[in-house]
Design a protein around this motif. Structure first.
Motif, mmCIF file in Angstrom:
data_model
loop_
_atom_site.group_PDB
_atom_site.id
_atom_site.type_symbol
_atom_site.label_atom_id
_atom_site.label_comp_id
_atom_site.label_asym_id
_atom_site.label_seq_id
_atom_site.Cartn_x
_atom_site.Cartn_y
_atom_site.Cartn_z
ATOM 1 N N GLU A 111 84.737 -12.506 68.017
ATOM 2 C CA GLU A 111 84.474 -11.353 67.157
ATOM 3 C C GLU A 111 85.294 -10.144 67.587
ATOM 4 O OE1 GLU A 111 79.955 -11.070 65.602
ATOM 5 O OE2 GLU A 111 80.167 -11.101 67.784
ATOM 6 N N ARG A 121 77.494 -7.511 61.995
ATOM 7 C CA ARG A 121 76.358 -8.374 62.382
ATOM 8 C C ARG A 121 75.202 -7.541 62.915
ATOM 9 N NH1 ARG A 121 75.381 -10.623 67.486
ATOM 10 N NH2 ARG A 121 77.547 -10.542 68.215
ATOM 11 N N ALA A 145 79.977 -15.087 57.260
ATOM 12 C CA ALA A 145 80.358 -14.322 56.081
ATOM 13 C C ALA A 145 79.406 -14.576 54.930
ATOM 14 C CB ALA A 145 81.789 -14.676 55.673
ATOM 15 N N LEU A 164 76.076 -12.803 55.630
ATOM 16 C CA LEU A 164 76.134 -11.364 55.402
ATOM 17 C C LEU A 164 76.176 -11.054 53.913
ATOM 18 C CD1 LEU A 164 78.648 -10.275 58.181
ATOM 19 C CD2 LEU A 164 76.163 -10.131 58.215
ATOM 20 N N ALA A 165 76.905 -11.858 53.150
ATOM 21 C CA ALA A 165 76.965 -11.632 51.714
ATOM 22 C C ALA A 165 75.606 -11.840 51.076
ATOM 23 C CB ALA A 165 77.995 -12.567 51.082
ATOM 24 N N ALA A 223 83.650 -6.732 63.459
ATOM 25 C CA ALA A 223 82.846 -7.868 63.006
ATOM 26 C C ALA A 223 81.472 -7.853 63.664
ATOM 27 C CB ALA A 223 83.572 -9.177 63.315
ATOM 28 N N LEU A 264 82.432 -18.957 61.326
ATOM 29 C CA LEU A 264 82.856 -17.696 60.729
ATOM 30 C C LEU A 264 82.517 -17.662 59.247
ATOM 31 C CD1 LEU A 264 84.250 -15.002 60.962
ATOM 32 C CD2 LEU A 264 86.454 -16.141 60.680
ATOM 33 N N THR A 265 82.728 -18.816 58.553
ATOM 34 C CA THR A 265 82.403 -18.867 57.130
ATOM 35 C C THR A 265 80.914 -18.705 56.914
ATOM 36 O OG1 THR A 265 84.277 -20.338 56.763
ATOM 37 C CG2 THR A 265 82.611 -20.249 55.037
ATOM 38 N N THR A 310 80.274 -5.756 50.551
ATOM 39 C CA THR A 310 80.204 -6.617 51.720
ATOM 40 C C THR A 310 81.575 -6.686 52.373
ATOM 41 O OG1 THR A 310 80.658 -8.554 50.356
ATOM 42 C CG2 THR A 310 78.345 -8.014 50.778
ATOM 43 N N SER A 311 81.579 -6.797 53.683
ATOM 44 C CA SER A 311 82.847 -6.861 54.406
ATOM 45 C C SER A 311 82.817 -8.016 55.383
ATOM 46 C CB SER A 311 83.106 -5.551 55.146
ATOM 47 O OG SER A 311 82.076 -5.290 56.079
ATOM 48 N N THR A 312 83.961 -8.622 55.578
ATOM 49 C CA THR A 312 84.073 -9.728 56.529
ATOM 50 C C THR A 312 85.274 -9.460 57.432
ATOM 51 O OG1 THR A 312 85.379 -10.956 54.901
ATOM 52 C CG2 THR A 312 83.015 -11.439 55.021
#
Length: 355
Positions: free
Chosen positions: A245, A253, A10, A13-14, A249, A6-7, A315-317
């Motif tokens: 997910e 992606r 994130a 995506l960032a 989420a 998950l990290t 950005t969103s997580t």
């Protein structure tokens, strides 16, 4: 230190944050699947010309009727791009769901409630294996039906072959894409079928073992000539067997994958994406298309308008979720899963799949 999946997602995506972002919309009026009156449960893409509506286009001109419907449609998409400013472009996404996999057959056998709360968390049942499920005999036949349909349209309607191909890294999609497109007689000048394997086109990541992909080495050995995106790690760092997910989420992606496809050079106007029911549903949400569930092996094209906006998006997580499941086969229930009294629901993985 190894970061959890998950990290890593994130961070990935960032890292993809741009000084601009892309807004997607579905351009309706071209396909039956865009219309609210079309029932997805009875829609047959092979008897409806991929759903392409028989109509005229502004780009037809005097000689329009000497060309087939697909030739005129391709010309229309070309004209849409030619007449648009540089920050707007159009592509046709051919969204194909994989053929029936062993996990699909198992869910039909056990029923969805029992599948979701117990059997899906195992690698198999001793008769069939559904971890990163392969295609069943039926699934292979479904992929060949699509192969033959493509060849028929290439021969009779002179449909423009895909300019680029993308595929999820899970076995059932790799096999489906290979059976669908390998060996087609393509028009002269068409790009060869060599799909790019993209991590973010995989199925929604749940606790189910069918959603855990195998290694990069496995994928390469299965189809050595296919390119694999350089960012795909050797092992699956997203699937944990504990967290899954949420739809939000997954949509983040999916948009990242679409952004990469639309920003990529040389992807062309017709783009083939071989993926999964849940992931195609997510892609449809991202492009503003109506919900349209595909049967195994089905394909729908969608005309997409992409507008690049000169402003960055935050950005969103979105959070992932944890689900409780049984530790033994559940009590039979049509409406819901009922764990035996001796098998208290847990949120820890039943198996650690690593194939």
């Amino acid at each position: 230190m190894k970061l959890p999946g998950l990290t890593l997602l994130a961070l990935g995506l960032a890292a993809c944050a741009q000084a601009s972002h892309i807004n997607y919309t579905t351009v309706t009026g071209y396909f039956l699947q865009d219309e609210s009156t079309t029932d997805p449960s009875t829609f047959d893409f092979t008897t409806t010309n991929f759903g392409l509506i028989n109509r005229t286009y502004p780009s037809d001109g005097d000689g329009g009727y000497t060309r087939t419907q697909w030739e005129r449609f391709y010309n229309q998409v070309t004209e849409l791009n030619r007449q648009s400013p540089s920050h707007i472009n159009y592509k046709v996404l051919f969204l194909g769901r994989h053929g029936e996999g062993w996990h699909n057959a198992a869910e039909d056998y056990y029923g969805t409630p029992s599948w979701n709360c117990y059997w899906s968390l195992l690698n198999g049942n001793g008769t069939a294996t559904w971890h990163d499920a392969d295609l069943t005999k039926t699934g292979k036949k479904q992929a060949l039906i699509v192969h033959n349909f493509w060849q028929s349209l290439l021969n009779k309607q002179r449909i423009h072959a895909p300019d680029s191909y993308f595929v999820s890294p899970l076995t059932r999609t790799l096999r489906t894409a290979n059976l669908t497109f390998s060996g087609l007689t393509l028009p002269r000048g068409s790009p060869p079928f060599k799909p790019l394997v993209k991590e973010y086109l995989r199925e929604g990541i749940s606790l189910h073992t069918c959603d855990q992909r195998r290694t990069r080495t496995y994928i390469h050995n299965l189809f050595p000539d296919w390119p694999v995106e350089h960012t795909l790690p050797e092992t699956d760092e997203l699937w944990t067997g504990v967290r899954g997910e949420t739809s939000a989420a997954q949509d983040v992606r999916s948009k990242t994958a679409l952004d990469e496809i639309f920003r990529g050079n040389g992807t062309g106007l017709f783009v083939s994406v071989t993926s999964h029911s849940g992931e195609i549903g997510s892609l449809l949400r991202v492009i503003g298309h109506r919900s349209f569930r595909l049967n195994t092996g089905a394909v729908i094209p969608v005309l997409v308008r992409a507008e690049t906006v000169a402003a960055s998006l935050p950005t969103s997580t979105p959070a992932w979720t944890v689900s409780a499941h049984c530790t033994a086969p559940p009590v039979t229930s049509v409406q819901s899963c009922v764990c035996p009294s001796t098998a208290v629901p847990v949120t820890t993985p039943l198996v650690t799949a690593s194939l």
